[in-house]
Design an enzyme around this catalytic site. Sequence first.
Site, PDB file in Angstrom:
ATOM      1  N   SER A  63       0.950  -1.366  -0.109  1.00 57.74           N
ATOM      2  CA  SER A  63       0.002   0.115   0.071  1.00 57.74           C
ATOM      3  C   SER A  63       0.915   1.150  -0.101  1.00 57.74           C
ATOM      4  O   SER A  63       0.385   2.270  -0.500  1.00 57.74           O
ATOM      5  CB  SER A  63      -1.030  -0.105   1.095  1.00 57.74           C
ATOM      6  OG  SER A  63      -1.905  -1.187   1.178  1.00 57.74           O
ATOM      7  N   ARG A 190      -1.021  -0.179  14.333  1.00 54.74           N
ATOM      8  CA  ARG A 190      -1.302   1.256  13.594  1.00 54.74           C
ATOM      9  C   ARG A 190      -2.482   1.924  13.934  1.00 54.74           C
ATOM     10  O   ARG A 190      -2.662   2.986  13.440  1.00 54.74           O
ATOM     11  CB  ARG A 190      -0.779   1.136  12.080  1.00 54.74           C
ATOM     12  CG  ARG A 190      -1.936   0.365  11.332  1.00 54.74           C
ATOM     13  CD  ARG A 190      -1.376   0.539   9.956  1.00 54.74           C
ATOM     14  NE  ARG A 190      -2.485  -0.029   8.995  1.00 54.74           N
ATOM     15  CZ  ARG A 190      -2.177  -0.405   7.810  1.00 54.74           C
ATOM     16  NH1 ARG A 190      -1.123  -0.249   7.198  1.00 54.74           N
ATOM     17  NH2 ARG A 190      -3.065  -1.210   7.082  1.00 54.74           N
TER      18      ARG A 190
END
EC number: 5.4.2.12
Length: 508
Positions: A63, A190
């Site tokens: 990503s 995250r």
Amino acid sequence: MKSVTPVLLLILDGFGHRLDGDDNAIALARTPNWDRLRRDHPYGTIDASERAVGLPRGQFGNSEVGHLNIGAGRIVTQDISRIDLDLEEQRFAGNPAFTHAFAAARGHALHILGLLSDGGVHSHENHIHALIRAAQAAGVADIRVHAFLDGRDTPPRSARTYLERLDAVLAECPNARLATVCGRYFAMDRDKRWERVEQAYRLIVDGEAAFQADDGLSALAAAYARDENDEFVRATRIGAPAPMQDGDAVIFMNFRADRARELTSALTDPEFDGFSARQLRLSDYVTLTRYGADYASLSIAYPPQTIRNGFGEYLASQGLRQLRIAETEKYPHVTYFFNGGEETVYPGEDRILVPSPKVATYDLQPEMSAEEVTNRIVEAINSRQYQAIICNYANGDMVGHTGNLPAAIRAVETLDGCINRCVEAMLANGGEVLITADHGNCEQMDDPLHQQPHTQHTTNLVPLCYVGHRPARILEGGALKDIAPTLLALMGLPAPDDMTGHSLVELL
């Protein structure tokens, strides 16, 4: 303000192109809208991996890399390639950030943190091995390795290979030892799930762990006996306790920032409040790459490259308005990474963050927050405020990583309805849509080689579909670098000279 055709870019994360396969969540899902769009509108495939996105040959995309290339409109040489070149040309060990940390650790310990695998998405074991050897050669007397196990960008139970290779390196380096082992689920969160990060922190800093083992392989065997795959291996201390002390130095060997930030904050931020953390007075803390503006005081081994005149910066220079939208898991990608690794919010750039659901793994809620993301997109389209809207849908990647095929099918079916709503709204408001992906994942959910679920990304091509009011065709041979120039061409704007990509939509 210039009069331009408004555009919507839908980035379907982890949504690769693969026609067949009884493990292909996209092919198995009921997707009447996606099928119709591919049939009735210009459709093609583009490259999203390996050298086409600045990665080494054979390396699948991810990503971060995908959004960097999409936003830049050019091939961005990735950090892994820069580091590999330094290794090849024997510059790695002499990196000033490393040599400073080696000197700072004299009389104390050097802690090497990182994801131990060859996945190449967040880190690479070769870099960790090289750093251990460099520290040994520099005379660092106490080198402690804290290994985070993968199982997400690698097969779910593949850590034995990486631990064996680490053991071989440690055997060459008598001053180094493996101090701790835990899964990336804990060390590399995250989404501010601090209860996970705290377990990794207590292990590394205080030597506290629910489990102990004599060596890494024994720790792994015990974890497998507890039915824990690599990603979920619980905090395990190796050998005698080795808590982190004032005066120690740390080098974090993950080159991808997003999943290294939270643990770094806990270790370095005096105002950290995610949980009760000891205020360490470390002699040095080196991040392999820049982890963001909040970490400006830390040493950086490989500072970022400067990317000028990316899509966002260029639109701002033209006085145009843009919107970035994603749920939590992919929000940094449509903002920070799409903007070339810059924290800057450009004039006219708005951002919407939709919270991701608080579940342990996303196969428990494969719909994630896609419906709310779609609601906000449709609202933004109908407002007619924006000339460009950039959206990431996380489902294909985040559910694909779980290896749960039925859940991945549900994720794809959710996306099918969301895509249709976005397209209808955009067409009704005189705009046009590009649909693509940053890399593959959910189109392959089985790993026949290792006879276990396939949880990592793929090197498959990704789709590119143009939905608009004008007859057109998709040109062949494109890559992610061509997305920004394509969007600009649809808007009626010339691409800046800094962009080396070209438009893939040929209007007829």
